[in-house]
Scaffold this active site. Sequence first.
Site, PDB file in Angstrom:
ATOM      1  N   ASP A   1      34.580  48.276  29.470  1.00 24.34           N
ATOM      2  CA  ASP A   1      33.734  47.145  29.871  1.00 24.34           C
ATOM      3  C   ASP A   1      32.345  47.360  29.266  1.00 24.34           C
ATOM      4  O   ASP A   1      32.140  47.116  28.086  1.00 24.34           O
ATOM      5  CB  ASP A   1      33.721  47.068  31.400  1.00 24.34           C
ATOM      6  CG  ASP A   1      32.921  45.907  31.952  1.00 24.34           C
ATOM      7  OD1 ASP A   1      32.692  44.940  31.218  1.00 24.34           O
ATOM      8  OD2 ASP A   1      32.517  45.971  33.138  1.00 24.34           O
TER       9      ASP A   1
ATOM     10  N   ARG B   1      44.679  47.996  43.764  1.00 29.36           N
ATOM     11  CA  ARG B   1      45.133  48.870  42.665  1.00 29.36           C
ATOM     12  C   ARG B   1      46.658  48.874  42.565  1.00 29.36           C
ATOM     13  O   ARG B   1      47.215  49.128  41.515  1.00 29.36           O
ATOM     14  CB  ARG B   1      44.665  50.314  42.895  1.00 29.36           C
ATOM     15  CG  ARG B   1      43.156  50.501  42.847  1.00 29.36           C
ATOM     16  CD  ARG B   1      42.831  51.979  42.754  1.00 29.36           C
ATOM     17  NE  ARG B   1      41.454  52.292  43.117  1.00 29.36           N
ATOM     18  CZ  ARG B   1      40.420  52.269  42.286  1.00 29.36           C
ATOM     19  NH1 ARG B   1      40.599  51.898  41.035  1.00 29.36           N
ATOM     20  NH2 ARG B   1      39.215  52.595  42.699  1.00 29.36           N
TER      21      ARG B   1
ATOM     22  N   LYS C   1      37.222  44.505  27.241  1.00 33.79           N
ATOM     23  CA  LYS C   1      36.458  43.257  27.338  1.00 33.79           C
ATOM     24  C   LYS C   1      35.703  43.033  26.027  1.00 33.79           C
ATOM     25  O   LYS C   1      35.551  43.964  25.238  1.00 33.79           O
ATOM     26  CB  LYS C   1      35.516  43.309  28.551  1.00 33.79           C
ATOM     27  CG  LYS C   1      36.277  43.187  29.878  1.00 33.79           C
ATOM     28  CD  LYS C   1      35.348  43.040  31.068  1.00 33.79           C
ATOM     29  CE  LYS C   1      36.139  43.092  32.367  1.00 33.79           C
ATOM     30  NZ  LYS C   1      35.274  43.091  33.561  1.00 33.79           N
TER      31      LYS C   1
HETATM   32  P1  IMP Z   1      32.264  50.552  32.041  1.00 34.66           P
HETATM   33  O1  IMP Z   1      31.584  51.849  32.318  1.00 34.66           O
HETATM   34  O2  IMP Z   1      31.376  49.365  32.358  1.00 34.66           O
HETATM   35  O3  IMP Z   1      32.904  50.438  30.673  1.00 34.66           O
HETATM   36  O4  IMP Z   1      33.388  50.354  33.119  1.00 34.66           O
HETATM   37  C1  IMP Z   1      34.472  51.130  33.177  1.00 34.66           C
HETATM   38  C2  IMP Z   1      34.954  51.202  34.597  1.00 34.66           C
HETATM   39  O5  IMP Z   1      34.514  50.113  35.404  1.00 34.66           O
HETATM   40  C3  IMP Z   1      36.455  51.113  34.582  1.00 34.66           C
HETATM   41  O6  IMP Z   1      37.004  52.401  34.551  1.00 34.66           O
HETATM   42  C4  IMP Z   1      36.758  50.389  35.857  1.00 34.66           C
HETATM   43  O7  IMP Z   1      36.897  51.326  36.915  1.00 34.66           O
HETATM   44  C5  IMP Z   1      35.553  49.548  36.152  1.00 34.66           C
HETATM   45  N1  IMP Z   1      35.758  48.140  35.728  1.00 34.66           N
HETATM   46  C6  IMP Z   1      35.231  47.519  34.644  1.00 34.66           C
HETATM   47  N2  IMP Z   1      35.630  46.236  34.577  1.00 34.66           N
HETATM   48  C7  IMP Z   1      36.440  46.049  35.647  1.00 34.66           C
HETATM   49  C8  IMP Z   1      37.193  44.904  36.130  1.00 34.66           C
HETATM   50  O8  IMP Z   1      37.221  43.799  35.558  1.00 34.66           O
HETATM   51  N3  IMP Z   1      37.891  45.116  37.266  1.00 34.66           N
HETATM   52  C9  IMP Z   1      37.928  46.299  37.942  1.00 34.66           C
HETATM   53  N4  IMP Z   1      37.252  47.383  37.523  1.00 34.66           N
HETATM   54  C10 IMP Z   1      36.513  47.250  36.386  1.00 34.66           C
END
Ligand code: IMP
Length: 196
Positions: free
Chosen positions: A111, A174, A139
């Site tokens: 994300d 989950r 994403k």
């Molecule tokens: P990042 O650090 O923003 O890349 O997010 C990674 C973590 O955020 C993932 O391992 C997920 O646990 C959580 N995450 C990101 N997007 C989503 C989503 O759409 N639904 C649920 N969890 C998310």
Amino acid sequence: MVADVGRILIDRETIAKRVAQLGKELAHDLEHELGHSGGTPEQVVFVPILTGALVFTADLIRELNLKLSLRVVAVSSYPGTSVESKGAKLAGELPRDLAGKHVVLVDDILDSGQTLGLINELVQQQRPASVRICVLLKKPPEVRKREVHAHYVGFEIPSEFVVGYGLDYDGYYRNLPDIGVLKPEAIEAGSAGGKA
Ligand code: IMP
Ligand code: MG
């Protein structure tokens, strides 16, 4: 629980097929890597990022006919009812024995990139022989706050908050076998949590 899902984005059959493909690709590439570098199977270590990568990793590793070990790492980034990353924080210890290993970092979703960016940086400091990043979902690049290259991606999805197959909202959903988007009424502020 299923009644809270407004729309299914990726159904269980589609997920299973793609996970099997990813497993085969990974097995092929890791075997090639070991053959090339004269490495041993004992060097292959999968590092799932908990909690979101739990379901994906369980299915993925069973698609690899390859000797490998597992070392988990826990990160917290979406506390409670938040649907936006609050920045990644290591929760607990990082595995300490990754020097010279062929590491595969596994996460549910790429994300903002902060989680994998942080874990990749910390793992690289241990001088592993190689690091691959494998995510089930990715994403669009516009949402990235930190640049991360995922070598293996299951599905590219729009910038929507999704649940199921390991992904949670406030710690729940989950165990949904499909990946979907919650109904707006199921997303409500207020309750506390602290799950990654
Ligand atoms: P990042 O650090 O923003 O890349 O997010 C990674 C973590 O955020 C993932 O391992 C997920 O646990 C959580 N995450 C990101 N997007 C989503 C989503 O759409 N639904 C649920 N969890 C998310
Ligand atoms: Mg996670």
